[in-house]
Design a protein around this motif. Structure first.
Motif, PDB file in Angstrom:
ATOM      1  N   MET A  82       0.840  -1.164   0.000  1.00  0.00           N
ATOM      2  CA  MET A  82       0.000   0.000   0.000  1.00  0.00           C
ATOM      3  C   MET A  82       0.893   1.237   0.000  1.00  0.00           C
ATOM      4  N   LYS A  83       0.758   2.046  -0.976  1.00  0.00           N
ATOM      5  CA  LYS A  83       1.572   3.252  -1.124  1.00  0.00           C
ATOM      6  C   LYS A  83       0.821   4.431  -0.530  1.00  0.00           C
ATOM      7  N   LEU A  84       1.478   5.126   0.381  1.00  0.00           N
ATOM      8  CA  LEU A  84       0.860   6.304   0.983  1.00  0.00           C
ATOM      9  C   LEU A  84       1.211   7.537   0.173  1.00  0.00           C
ATOM     10  N   SER A  85       0.430   8.572   0.346  1.00  0.00           N
ATOM     11  CA  SER A  85       0.716   9.800  -0.383  1.00  0.00           C
ATOM     12  C   SER A  85       2.003  10.424   0.133  1.00  0.00           C
ATOM     13  N   LYS A  86       2.548  11.387  -0.603  1.00  0.00           N
ATOM     14  CA  LYS A  86       3.837  11.980  -0.261  1.00  0.00           C
ATOM     15  C   LYS A  86       3.812  12.662   1.098  1.00  0.00           C
ATOM     16  N   GLN A  87       2.678  13.205   1.495  1.00  0.00           N
ATOM     17  CA  GLN A  87       2.637  13.929   2.760  1.00  0.00           C
ATOM     18  C   GLN A  87       2.764  12.986   3.958  1.00  0.00           C
ATOM     19  N   PHE A  88       2.445  11.695   3.801  1.00  0.00           N
ATOM     20  CA  PHE A  88       2.528  10.752   4.910  1.00  0.00           C
ATOM     21  C   PHE A  88       3.790   9.885   4.880  1.00  0.00           C
ATOM     22  N   GLN A  89       4.609   9.985   3.844  1.00  0.00           N
ATOM     23  CA  GLN A  89       5.772   9.122   3.743  1.00  0.00           C
ATOM     24  C   GLN A  89       6.815   9.416   4.814  1.00  0.00           C
ATOM     25  N   LEU A  90       6.943  10.646   5.255  1.00  0.00           N
ATOM     26  CA  LEU A  90       7.965  11.010   6.236  1.00  0.00           C
ATOM     27  C   LEU A  90       7.408  11.092   7.645  1.00  0.00           C
ATOM     28  N   TYR A  91       6.193  10.660   7.850  1.00  0.00           N
ATOM     29  CA  TYR A  91       5.560  10.746   9.168  1.00  0.00           C
ATOM     30  C   TYR A  91       6.172   9.730  10.127  1.00  0.00           C
ATOM     31  N   GLU A  92       6.461  10.178  11.346  1.00  0.00           N
ATOM     32  CA  GLU A  92       6.895   9.300  12.428  1.00  0.00           C
ATOM     33  C   GLU A  92       6.029   9.591  13.639  1.00  0.00           C
ATOM     34  N   SER A  93       5.532   8.555  14.257  1.00  0.00           N
ATOM     35  CA  SER A  93       4.696   8.738  15.433  1.00  0.00           C
ATOM     36  C   SER A  93       5.536   9.240  16.603  1.00  0.00           C
ATOM     37  N   GLU A  94       4.865   9.709  17.636  1.00  0.00           N
ATOM     38  CA  GLU A  94       5.569  10.199  18.824  1.00  0.00           C
ATOM     39  C   GLU A  94       6.318   9.057  19.501  1.00  0.00           C
TER      40      GLU A  94
END
Length: 69
Positions: free
Chosen positions: A1-13
């Motif tokens: 599942m490929k996420l959009s570019k805005q979510f690719q660099l997301y890291e949770s707390e």
């Protein structure tokens, strides 16, 4: 599942916290491995010893507080 570019660099707390903890204490992973080895990793059991232990067990009566008599 490929996420959009805005979510690719997301890291949770939680991920950020763990990364920061590992950077602050580089020996943390090794101490975790040592703790696991101390508590969970056991030496292999000798089959002869295991068989003797199994044969030497005494069956417990169904109700342990009742006297046979």
């Amino acid at each position: 599942m490929k996420l959009s570019k805005q979510f690719q660099l997301y890291e949770s707390e939680a991920t950020q916290f763990i990364k920061g903890l590992k950077q602050a204490n580089p020996a943390l992973e090794q101490s975790q491995r040592d703790g696991r080895a101390l508590l969970w990793d056991k030496a292999p059991i000798d089959l002869d010893t295991q068989q003797r232990t199994k044969e030497s067990r005494i069956n417990q009566q169904a109700y342990v507080y009742q006297n046979k008599g």
